[in-house]
Design a protein around this motif. Structure first.
Motif, PDB file in Angstrom:
ATOM      1  N   THR A   1     -24.881 -13.379 -14.684  1.00  9.06           N
ATOM      2  CA  THR A   1     -25.963 -12.440 -15.017  1.00  9.06           C
ATOM      3  C   THR A   1     -27.209 -13.242 -15.364  1.00  9.06           C
ATOM      4  OG1 THR A   1     -25.506 -12.363 -17.389  1.00  9.06           O
ATOM      5  CG2 THR A   1     -24.326 -10.773 -15.999  1.00  9.06           C
ATOM      6  N   ILE A   2     -28.333 -12.585 -15.260  1.00  5.68           N
ATOM      7  CA  ILE A   2     -29.599 -13.248 -15.572  1.00  5.68           C
ATOM      8  C   ILE A   2     -29.624 -13.671 -17.037  1.00  5.68           C
ATOM      9  CG2 ILE A   2     -32.082 -12.791 -15.818  1.00  5.68           C
ATOM     10  CD1 ILE A   2     -31.823 -11.181 -13.182  1.00  5.68           C
ATOM     11  N   GLN A   3     -29.126 -12.778 -17.878  1.00  5.49           N
ATOM     12  CA  GLN A   3     -29.082 -13.085 -19.304  1.00  5.49           C
ATOM     13  C   GLN A   3     -28.294 -14.366 -19.563  1.00  5.49           C
ATOM     14  OE1 GLN A   3     -30.086 -11.023 -22.521  1.00  5.49           O
ATOM     15  NE2 GLN A   3     -30.097 -13.264 -22.662  1.00  5.49           N
ATOM     16  N   GLU A   4     -27.133 -14.446 -18.938  1.00  2.00           N
ATOM     17  CA  GLU A   4     -26.276 -15.596 -19.193  1.00  2.00           C
ATOM     18  C   GLU A   4     -26.875 -16.880 -18.641  1.00  2.00           C
ATOM     19  OE1 GLU A   4     -22.231 -15.287 -19.246  1.00  2.00           O
ATOM     20  OE2 GLU A   4     -22.023 -17.461 -19.371  1.00  2.00           O
ATOM     21  N   LEU A   5     -27.475 -16.768 -17.462  1.00  2.00           N
ATOM     22  CA  LEU A   5     -28.127 -17.939 -16.885  1.00  2.00           C
ATOM     23  C   LEU A   5     -29.221 -18.437 -17.827  1.00  2.00           C
ATOM     24  CD1 LEU A   5     -28.584 -19.898 -14.515  1.00  2.00           C
ATOM     25  CD2 LEU A   5     -30.158 -18.208 -13.541  1.00  2.00           C
ATOM     26  N   ALA A   6     -30.004 -17.491 -18.336  1.00  2.00           N
ATOM     27  CA  ALA A   6     -31.080 -17.850 -19.262  1.00  2.00           C
ATOM     28  C   ALA A   6     -30.493 -18.506 -20.519  1.00  2.00           C
ATOM     29  CB  ALA A   6     -31.887 -16.607 -19.628  1.00  2.00           C
ATOM     30  N   ASN A   7     -29.449 -17.906 -21.045  1.00  2.00           N
ATOM     31  CA  ASN A   7     -28.806 -18.458 -22.245  1.00  2.00           C
ATOM     32  C   ASN A   7     -28.363 -19.891 -22.033  1.00  2.00           C
ATOM     33  OD1 ASN A   7     -29.122 -16.007 -23.453  1.00  2.00           O
ATOM     34  ND2 ASN A   7     -26.958 -15.404 -23.343  1.00  2.00           N
ATOM     35  N   ARG A   8     -27.729 -20.117 -20.888  1.00  2.00           N
ATOM     36  CA  ARG A   8     -27.181 -21.448 -20.643  1.00  2.00           C
ATOM     37  C   ARG A   8     -28.261 -22.507 -20.513  1.00  2.00           C
ATOM     38  NH1 ARG A   8     -22.123 -21.655 -16.819  1.00  2.00           N
ATOM     39  NH2 ARG A   8     -21.271 -19.598 -17.189  1.00  2.00           N
ATOM     40  N   MET A   9     -29.437 -22.066 -20.050  1.00  2.00           N
ATOM     41  CA  MET A   9     -30.524 -23.029 -19.887  1.00  2.00           C
ATOM     42  C   MET A   9     -31.395 -23.068 -21.138  1.00  2.00           C
ATOM     43  SD  MET A   9     -31.747 -22.243 -15.967  1.00  2.00           S
ATOM     44  CE  MET A   9     -32.297 -20.585 -16.357  1.00  2.00           C
TER      45      MET A   9
ATOM     46  N   ARG B   1     -16.718 -29.656 -22.647  1.00  2.00           N
ATOM     47  CA  ARG B   1     -15.847 -29.135 -21.600  1.00  2.00           C
ATOM     48  C   ARG B   1     -15.212 -27.809 -22.039  1.00  2.00           C
ATOM     49  NH1 ARG B   1     -13.322 -29.262 -17.014  1.00  2.00           N
ATOM     50  NH2 ARG B   1     -11.074 -29.513 -16.775  1.00  2.00           N
ATOM     51  N   ALA B   2     -14.795 -27.750 -23.286  1.00  2.00           N
ATOM     52  CA  ALA B   2     -14.179 -26.528 -23.803  1.00  2.00           C
ATOM     53  C   ALA B   2     -15.159 -25.363 -23.699  1.00  2.00           C
ATOM     54  CB  ALA B   2     -13.735 -26.733 -25.245  1.00  2.00           C
ATOM     55  N   ARG B   3     -16.402 -25.615 -24.115  1.00  2.00           N
ATOM     56  CA  ARG B   3     -17.440 -24.584 -24.063  1.00  2.00           C
ATOM     57  C   ARG B   3     -17.666 -24.099 -22.646  1.00  2.00           C
ATOM     58  NH1 ARG B   3     -20.743 -27.310 -27.833  1.00  2.00           N
ATOM     59  NH2 ARG B   3     -20.656 -26.184 -29.805  1.00  2.00           N
ATOM     60  N   GLU B   4     -17.744 -25.073 -21.752  1.00  2.00           N
ATOM     61  CA  GLU B   4     -18.020 -24.785 -20.351  1.00  2.00           C
ATOM     62  C   GLU B   4     -16.924 -23.876 -19.771  1.00  2.00           C
ATOM     63  OE1 GLU B   4     -19.533 -27.919 -17.115  1.00  2.00           O
ATOM     64  OE2 GLU B   4     -17.501 -28.299 -17.815  1.00  2.00           O
ATOM     65  N   ILE B   5     -15.694 -24.253 -20.019  1.00  2.00           N
ATOM     66  CA  ILE B   5     -14.575 -23.480 -19.473  1.00  2.00           C
ATOM     67  C   ILE B   5     -14.529 -22.094 -20.102  1.00  2.00           C
ATOM     68  CG2 ILE B   5     -12.074 -23.367 -19.234  1.00  2.00           C
ATOM     69  CD1 ILE B   5     -12.187 -26.513 -19.392  1.00  2.00           C
ATOM     70  N   ALA B   6     -14.728 -22.041 -21.418  1.00  2.00           N
ATOM     71  CA  ALA B   6     -14.678 -20.748 -22.104  1.00  2.00           C
ATOM     72  C   ALA B   6     -15.795 -19.832 -21.594  1.00  2.00           C
ATOM     73  CB  ALA B   6     -14.774 -20.942 -23.614  1.00  2.00           C
ATOM     74  N   ALA B   7     -16.971 -20.402 -21.395  1.00  2.00           N
ATOM     75  CA  ALA B   7     -18.095 -19.595 -20.904  1.00  2.00           C
ATOM     76  C   ALA B   7     -17.783 -19.059 -19.513  1.00  2.00           C
ATOM     77  CB  ALA B   7     -19.368 -20.432 -20.880  1.00  2.00           C
ATOM     78  N   TYR B   8     -17.223 -19.921 -18.710  1.00  2.00           N
ATOM     79  CA  TYR B   8     -16.838 -19.531 -17.353  1.00  2.00           C
ATOM     80  C   TYR B   8     -15.841 -18.373 -17.390  1.00  2.00           C
ATOM     81  CZ  TYR B   8     -14.382 -19.898 -12.889  1.00  2.00           C
ATOM     82  OH  TYR B   8     -13.785 -19.621 -11.700  1.00  2.00           O
TER      83      TYR B   8
END
Ligand code: GTP
Ligand code: MG
Length: 370
Positions: A5-13, A338-345
């Protein structure tokens, strides 16, 4: 296809969603904050905003986390994990309670202070057995469907005064499908109308031939109420476990399954997990379903804090950022990033699934109305 989602993309950046929307608009896409874009578009936008993109593919996430087989030389014996199943009211809970108390009497004074959905008992000869307290048949099946083979042995409880009933048969089918051996506990032997012979005969119809009828299925006549033959049941489990030669590698990052999870007012998210491989330690970083966390404390089935938990040990895990679901798998990973990345995914995947379900429901509702 991968989406975000746009929201999530924005959050991640750590960018504002409105800036993402503006960029998309410049490319001729009129989208709102909760709309979904594909991975390629997301990457373009990210580059546009000066970020470098590292995509996490499904394979990246799932493989490498679980499944690499251990070197046989690293395997050591582990306790069996046992699930008790059977028809309603045939005495599953009573039997578990009786076994647990037997364990307390035989073991630590002071005893069990809390109930964590899984616990360990000791046979008279001192061997440890892990019992899982939760799975009803539905939970058992859903765990299996999610690839979590939790149990090594099923204890099938059949009330001697009632015989084989529909859920007894269901339990047999579940155990078969999971390829898990069955031990029959003929319960309520204290009742005057107990008829264990009928139970044995009934079971023949489902191709379960108990030892006393010349078959291979271990059977024990018990009474949870009178605490009759509980030692024999524990020994039968031990015998069956020996045949299975259960082993695991304790010297590797831990992996396992969530047996139970809840949000505790004082302690936050609490997951009761069963360690299946490796050793889980305080301070470990783990991914647990769509949640992640750094282990703040481990609490065993006696309510004591412990530093670590090895294969086939159930423990409560504190320090998760959210409440996982029973049946979720967990794995220790090497870094918080890595944990964050996987959980976010996984959170994203979860939302997509929920979204898909929501849309589906709406559609069928609309169809019904028209
Ligand atoms: P569900 O969880 O509802 O499926 O039932 P369960 O299989 O866990 O049975 P539970 O342990 O709740 O026992 C059901 C009833 O049978 C209770 O009233 C128990 O007291 C009784 N009961 C259990 N074991 C025995 C036994 O060995 N002898 C006698 N006489 N009664 C028993
Ligand atoms: Mg019960």
């Amino acid at each position: 296809p991968e989406t975000i989602t746009i929201q999530e993309l924005a959050n991640r950046m750590a960018e504002r969603a409105v800036d993402v929307i503006k960029l998309l608009m410049q490319q001729g896409q009129m989208l709102k904050i909760n709309d979904v874009i594909d991975a390629d578009t997301a990457e373009l936008i990210a580059n546009e905003l000066g970020h470098t993109v590292k995509r996490v593919s499904e394979a990246d996430v799932e493989e490498g986390l679980y499944g690499e087989p251990d070197d046989p030389a690293d395997l050591v014996p582990r306790p069996p994990v046992v699930t008790i199943m059977g028809h309603v009211d045939h005495g599953k809970t009573s039997l578990l309670d009786a076994l647990r108390e037997t364990n307390v009497v035989a073991g630590e004074a002071g005893g069990i202070t809390q109930h964590i959905g899984a616990y360990q008992a000791r046979t008279p000869s001192g061997d440890v057995i892990t019992f899982i307290d939760t799975p009803g048949h539905a939970a058992f099946t859903s765990m299996r469907a999610r690839g979590a083979k939790v149990t090594d042995i099923v204890v099938l409880v059949v009330a001697a005064d009632d015989g084989v009933m529909p859920q007894t048969v269901e339990a047999i089918n579940h155990a078969r499908a999971a390829n898990v051996p069955i031990i029959v506990a003929i319960n309520k032997m204290d009742k005057p109308d107990a008829d264990p012979g009928r139970v044995r005969n009934d079971l023949l119809r489902y191709e379960i031939v108990v030892e006393s009828l010349g078959g291979e299925t271990l059977e024990v006549e018990v009474s949870a109420l009178k605490r009759m033959n509980l030692d024999k049941l524990l020994e039968a489990i031990h015998l069956q476990a020996e045949v299975l030669e259960l082993k695991a590698n304790p010297n590797r990052p831990a992996e396992g399954v969530v047996v139970e999870a809840k949000l505790d007012r004082g302690r936050g998210p609490v997951g009761t997990v069963l360690v299946q491989r490796g050793t889980l330690k305080v301070g470990d970083v783990l991914v647990c379903g769509a949640e992640w966390g750094k282990v703040r404390a481990l609490i065993d089935d006696k309510g004591d804090n412990v530093d670590s938990a090895g294969p086939a040990t159930p423990v409560e895990v504190l320090g998760l950022d959210g409440t996982p679901e029973a049946g979720d798998r967990f794995a220790v990973v090497d870094s918080e990033a890595r944990a964050r990345e996987i959980a976010a995914y996984r959170q994203r995947k979860k939302r997509e699934r929920q979204h898909a379900r929501g849309v589906g429901a709406k559609t069928s509702l609309e169809q019904m109305m028209s």
